[in-house]
Design an enzyme around this catalytic site. Structure first.
Site, PDB file in Angstrom:
ATOM      1  N   THR A  18       0.835  -1.204   0.000  1.00  0.00           N
ATOM      2  CA  THR A  18       0.000   0.000   0.000  1.00  0.00           C
ATOM      3  C   THR A  18       0.872   1.257   0.000  1.00  0.00           C
ATOM      4  OG1 THR A  18      -1.564  -1.219   1.373  1.00  0.00           O
ATOM      5  CG2 THR A  18      -1.933   1.119   1.190  1.00  0.00           C
ATOM      6  N   ARG A  22       7.769  -2.662   2.824  1.00  0.00           N
ATOM      7  CA  ARG A  22       7.931  -2.745   4.286  1.00  0.00           C
ATOM      8  C   ARG A  22       8.273  -4.159   4.694  1.00  0.00           C
ATOM      9  NH1 ARG A  22       3.048   1.165   6.356  1.00  0.00           N
ATOM     10  NH2 ARG A  22       3.809   2.967   5.219  1.00  0.00           N
ATOM     11  N   SER A 113       6.141   3.847   8.780  1.00  0.00           N
ATOM     12  CA  SER A 113       4.968   4.539   9.279  1.00  0.00           C
ATOM     13  C   SER A 113       4.638   4.228  10.739  1.00  0.00           C
ATOM     14  CB  SER A 113       3.797   4.237   8.353  1.00  0.00           C
ATOM     15  OG  SER A 113       2.688   4.971   8.748  1.00  0.00           O
ATOM     16  N   HIS A 114       3.451   3.656  10.950  1.00  0.00           N
ATOM     17  CA  HIS A 114       2.959   3.402  12.301  1.00  0.00           C
ATOM     18  C   HIS A 114       3.453   2.065  12.845  1.00  0.00           C
ATOM     19  CE1 HIS A 114       0.613   1.656   9.187  1.00  0.00           C
ATOM     20  NE2 HIS A 114       0.135   0.765  10.039  1.00  0.00           N
ATOM     21  N   LYS A 126      10.135   4.030   0.524  1.00  0.00           N
ATOM     22  CA  LYS A 126       9.044   4.442  -0.355  1.00  0.00           C
ATOM     23  C   LYS A 126       9.567   5.490  -1.315  1.00  0.00           C
ATOM     24  CE  LYS A 126       5.637   7.271   1.203  1.00  0.00           C
ATOM     25  NZ  LYS A 126       4.331   7.749   1.610  1.00  0.00           N
ATOM     26  N   ASP A 277       1.792   9.647  14.076  1.00  0.00           N
ATOM     27  CA  ASP A 277       2.448   8.329  14.019  1.00  0.00           C
ATOM     28  C   ASP A 277       3.943   8.436  13.734  1.00  0.00           C
ATOM     29  OD1 ASP A 277       2.256   9.193  11.403  1.00  0.00           O
ATOM     30  OD2 ASP A 277       2.074   7.162  10.607  1.00  0.00           O
ATOM     31  N   ASP A 279       5.902   8.449  11.124  1.00  0.00           N
ATOM     32  CA  ASP A 279       6.450   9.377  10.133  1.00  0.00           C
ATOM     33  C   ASP A 279       5.634  10.665   9.992  1.00  0.00           C
ATOM     34  OD1 ASP A 279       4.350   7.913   9.011  1.00  0.00           O
ATOM     35  OD2 ASP A 279       5.129   8.143   6.983  1.00  0.00           O
ATOM     36  N   ASP A 281       2.408  11.321   9.294  1.00  0.00           N
ATOM     37  CA  ASP A 281       1.329  11.584   8.343  1.00  0.00           C
ATOM     38  C   ASP A 281      -0.049  11.222   8.894  1.00  0.00           C
ATOM     39  OD1 ASP A 281       1.730   8.871   8.165  1.00  0.00           O
ATOM     40  OD2 ASP A 281       2.060   8.815   5.997  1.00  0.00           O
ATOM     41  N   ARG A 282      -0.090  10.406   9.939  1.00  0.00           N
ATOM     42  CA  ARG A 282      -1.412  10.055  10.506  1.00  0.00           C
ATOM     43  C   ARG A 282      -1.771  10.973  11.661  1.00  0.00           C
ATOM     44  NH1 ARG A 282      -2.511   3.672  10.478  1.00  0.00           N
ATOM     45  NH2 ARG A 282      -1.727   3.270   8.393  1.00  0.00           N
ATOM     46  N   THR A 344      -7.857   2.105  -1.115  1.00  0.00           N
ATOM     47  CA  THR A 344      -6.987   2.451   0.014  1.00  0.00           C
ATOM     48  C   THR A 344      -5.584   2.762  -0.489  1.00  0.00           C
ATOM     49  OG1 THR A 344      -8.228   1.087   1.525  1.00  0.00           O
ATOM     50  CG2 THR A 344      -5.933   1.500   2.102  1.00  0.00           C
ATOM     51  N   GLU A 363      -8.778   9.239   4.932  1.00  0.00           N
ATOM     52  CA  GLU A 363      -8.914   7.787   5.009  1.00  0.00           C
ATOM     53  C   GLU A 363      -9.251   7.396   6.443  1.00  0.00           C
ATOM     54  OE1 GLU A 363      -6.204   5.421   2.243  1.00  0.00           O
ATOM     55  OE2 GLU A 363      -4.891   6.846   3.231  1.00  0.00           O
ATOM     56  N   SER A 365      -7.963   5.175   8.002  1.00  0.00           N
ATOM     57  CA  SER A 365      -6.743   4.763   8.695  1.00  0.00           C
ATOM     58  C   SER A 365      -5.997   5.963   9.269  1.00  0.00           C
ATOM     59  CB  SER A 365      -5.848   3.995   7.731  1.00  0.00           C
ATOM     60  OG  SER A 365      -5.590   4.796   6.579  1.00  0.00           O
ATOM     61  N   LYS A 376      -0.818  12.464   3.301  1.00  0.00           N
ATOM     62  CA  LYS A 376      -1.636  12.837   4.445  1.00  0.00           C
ATOM     63  C   LYS A 376      -0.724  13.523   5.450  1.00  0.00           C
ATOM     64  CE  LYS A 376      -1.566   8.082   6.237  1.00  0.00           C
ATOM     65  NZ  LYS A 376      -1.046   7.263   5.136  1.00  0.00           N
ATOM     66  N   ARG A 496      -8.851  -6.824   7.597  1.00  0.00           N
ATOM     67  CA  ARG A 496      -9.573  -5.664   8.115  1.00  0.00           C
ATOM     68  C   ARG A 496     -11.050  -5.801   7.747  1.00  0.00           C
ATOM     69  NH1 ARG A 496      -5.263  -2.785   9.683  1.00  0.00           N
ATOM     70  NH2 ARG A 496      -3.665  -2.066   8.240  1.00  0.00           N
TER      71      ARG A 496
HETATM   72  C1  G16 Z   1      -0.630   3.542   4.420  1.00  0.00           C
HETATM   73  C2  G16 Z   1      -1.181   4.283   3.254  1.00  0.00           C
HETATM   74  C3  G16 Z   1      -2.592   4.687   3.536  1.00  0.00           C
HETATM   75  C4  G16 Z   1      -3.427   3.482   3.906  1.00  0.00           C
HETATM   76  C5  G16 Z   1      -2.772   2.797   5.075  1.00  0.00           C
HETATM   77  C6  G16 Z   1      -3.456   1.508   5.493  1.00  0.00           C
HETATM   78  O1  G16 Z   1      -0.545   4.404   5.515  1.00  0.00           O
HETATM   79  O2  G16 Z   1      -0.401   5.439   2.992  1.00  0.00           O
HETATM   80  O3  G16 Z   1      -3.085   5.333   2.415  1.00  0.00           O
HETATM   81  O4  G16 Z   1      -4.714   3.843   4.235  1.00  0.00           O
HETATM   82  O5  G16 Z   1      -1.449   2.477   4.747  1.00  0.00           O
HETATM   83  O6  G16 Z   1      -3.235   0.551   4.563  1.00  0.00           O
HETATM   84  P1  G16 Z   1      -3.585  -0.967   4.802  1.00  0.00           P
HETATM   85  O7  G16 Z   1      -5.014  -0.984   5.221  1.00  0.00           O
HETATM   86  O8  G16 Z   1      -3.318  -1.572   3.464  1.00  0.00           O
HETATM   87  O9  G16 Z   1      -2.686  -1.481   5.899  1.00  0.00           O
HETATM   88  P2  G16 Z   1       0.804   4.589   6.289  1.00  0.00           P
HETATM   89  O10 G16 Z   1       0.496   5.612   7.333  1.00  0.00           O
HETATM   90  O11 G16 Z   1       1.113   3.218   6.822  1.00  0.00           O
HETATM   91  O12 G16 Z   1       1.792   5.035   5.245  1.00  0.00           O
END
Ligand code: G16
Length: 543
Positions: A18, A22, A113-114, A126, A277, A279, A281-282, A344, A363, A365, A376, A496
């Site tokens: 996504t 990772r 990310s998170h 990325k 989070d 990085d 963005d959340r 997503t 989103e 998330s 984001k 999910r």
């Molecule tokens: C990433 C994407 C988001 C997505 C999220 C959840 O977030 O940038 O657009 O909504 O993953 O994805 P999934 O449901 O596939 O785990 P982040 O904050 O991890 O970069």
């Protein structure tokens, strides 16, 4: 410059998910693993000679090491000018801003990310393109195709340059510019929001608590919330970024930011609470006595954005990912602007933003953002909320409840089943897919299926088609259950399940969420055969 051409073999598992590639840190530490992926990025990006490239990351374990390698590989692959955050730090939105502001060819962002960090934690790479946003699928597919064929990569022989001091140096004939990670981003926020209004509200008693979760937003929050807006230093907690996030899980939700949630529910709660989070963005938004769901937050922000100077001219449109609740749709319809439902992944918003079709995106998330960057943006959401609170002089709870009265409430919850056996999760999805055609008209208790599909999206700007983006089961009246597998996990599969019910009746707006959603939750288990196929009685996380 001496360029080494290092022999390597392709790795079979470098398909970007996504949001980039990772994996666990030890996986990334295998010889050549990170270099292969970086080389695939340089090859897919077809670096114009002398191009500018932004490099930065969220400061997690292994960042420093890979940043050094990325700079050496950039030099060997034709980049002329690297812009890197001091000590390798850049939040994801700040990196997006730098790419745009400095007209770079793109950026390499190192983050998972998170996901947790540390020697046994997660790591990620990325690539973002020239508009500042995550590479679209056409580019990630090219990167993946290269990873399957690589036999060598190029890297400067010299040791990586020192990036601990702000300033410009020469490295092997290219320019390496080390920048303050916060300065340009903070300036952008001042352009969008009414800092004086917020500063006055804070000096007149608006209290807040921002949890940086020992991740990247600590320095950003100290500069913006504390220094520029006057929030007392103690209002920013866990403000020092750590390579392992202090052993925590830098995911701003009710599970991983439980102490903040408890604080906001306590008698000594501040007016406003928020977290971001790994990085940056959340976001998570709270008020005294309320956790605002990301879907509601998107809707409230969209309905009130005109109160901030950067959005006073109104919105061009709103976009949300498919599993995000439909609360924002009602706002778009009231405003008379377009609403777009995308798969997503933030990368799907890029074309809509570039084409001027939407101003605000979000989103479920925990991601919200606007056309100011192409990612984001956690602190952006915090500042827009603060701007709205200062302008409306109401509490978070009052604003959200008024919003529900006005538009109706979309009860919403996401259930995550983590580290599920991959094959079992895929079979569950396949089984659902196999039953879609016969589902319409089926009754489950009081719920009648009106539509069931596997979501696909045709980008209205470039016509590209993305299929298999999640199973949607829509019931008459608009309630929905969505099933999808996460594209960001690193172990097994994460299932999910997204549950949504629309309640127009204000007398029923204060039910506990799980009471309101009880029938949908039960139905999700029946339709998805979740217990039976995963062996799980309960989800690991409910957000
Ligand atoms: C990433 C994407 C988001 C997505 C999220 C959840 O977030 O940038 O657009 O909504 O993953 O994805 P999934 O449901 O596939 O785990 P982040 O904050 O991890 O970069």
């Amino acid at each position: 410059m001496t360029i080494l051409t290092v022999e390597t073999k392709p790795f079979a598992d470098q398909k970007p998910g996504t949001s980039g590639l990772r994996k666990k840190v030890p996986h990334f530490q295998q010889p050549h693993y990170a270099e292969n992926f970086l080389q695939a990025i340089f090859d897919a990006a077809e670096v114009p000679a002398g191009a500018k490239l932004v490099i930065g990351g969220d400061g997690r374990y292994f960042n420093r090491e890979v940043i050094g390698r990325a700079i050496r590989m950039a030099a060997a692959n034709g980049v002329g000018h690297v812009i890197v955050g001091q000590n390798g730090l850049l939040s994801t939105p700040a990196a997006s801003n730098l790419i745009r502001k400095r007209q770079a060819m793109g950026g390499i962002i190192l983050s998972a990310s998170h996901n947790p960090g540390g020697p046994d934690g997660d790591f990620g790479i990325k690539y973002n393109v020239a508009n500042g946003g995550p590479a679209p699928e056409t580019v990630t597919e090219r990167i993946y195709a290269r990873t399957k064929k690589l036999t060598e990569y190029k890297i400067a022989e010299a040791a990586a340059p020192d990036i601990s001091l702000v300033g410009t140096t020469q490295f092997e004939g290219i320019m390496v510019e080390v920048v303050d990670p916060v300065a340009d981003y903070a300036a952008l926020m001042e352009e969008l929001f009414d800092f004086e209004l917020i500063r006055n509200a804070i000096s007149n008693g608006l209290t807040l608590c921002f949890d940086a979760m020992h991740a990247i937003t600590g320095p950003y929050a100290m500069e913006i919330l504390h220094k520029r807006l006057g929030a007392p230093q103690g209002s920013i907690i866990n403000a020092v970024p750590l390579e392992d996030f202090g052993g925590g899980h830098p995911d701003p939700n009710v599970v991983w930011a439980a102490p903040l949630v408890d604080h906001l529910m306590s008698p000594h709660a501040p007016d406003f609470g928020a977290a971001s989070d790994g990085d940056g963005d959340r976001n998570m938004i709270l008020g005294r006595g309320i956790v605002v769901t990301p879907s509601d937050s998107l809707a409230v922000l969209a309905a009130n954005a005109h109160l901030a100077k950067g959005y006073s001219a109104g919105l061009a449109g709103i976009a949300r990912s498919m599993p995000t609740s439909q609360a924002a749709d009602r706002v778009a319809s009231r405003l008379g602007v377009g609403i777009y439902e995308t798969p997503t992944g933030w990368k799907f918003f890029g074309n809509l933003l570039d084409a001027g079709k939407v101003t605000i995106c979000g989103e479920e998330s925990a991601g919200t953002g606007s056309n100011h960057v192409r990612e984001k943006d956690g602190l952006w959401a915090v500042l827009l909320w603060l701007n709205i609170l200062a302008a409306r002089k109401q509490s978070v709870l009052e604003i959200v409840e008024e919003h529900w009265r006005d538009y109706g409430r979309n009860y919403y919850q996401r259930h995550d089943y983590e580290e599920v056996d991959k094959a079992a999760a895929e079979e569950l999805m396949d089984s659902l897919r196999g039953r879609l055609a016969s589902m319409s008209g089926q009754r489950f208790g009081t719920l009648v299926v009106s539509e069931a599909d596997d979501f696909s999206y045709m980008d209205p700007v470039d016509g590209s088609l993305s299929t298999g983006q999640g199973i949607r089961i829509i019931f008459s009246g608009g309630s929905r259950i969505v099933f999808r597998l996460s594209g960001t996990g690193t172990v097994g599969a994460t299932l999910r399940v997204y549950l949504e019910l629309y309640e127009p009746n204000a007398a029923r707006h204060n039910l506990p969420v799980e009471t309101a959603l009880a029938e949908l939750i039960e139905t999700a288990d029946i339709i998805g055969e979740i217990r039976q196929r995963t062996g799980r009685e309960q989800p690991d996380v409910r957000t």
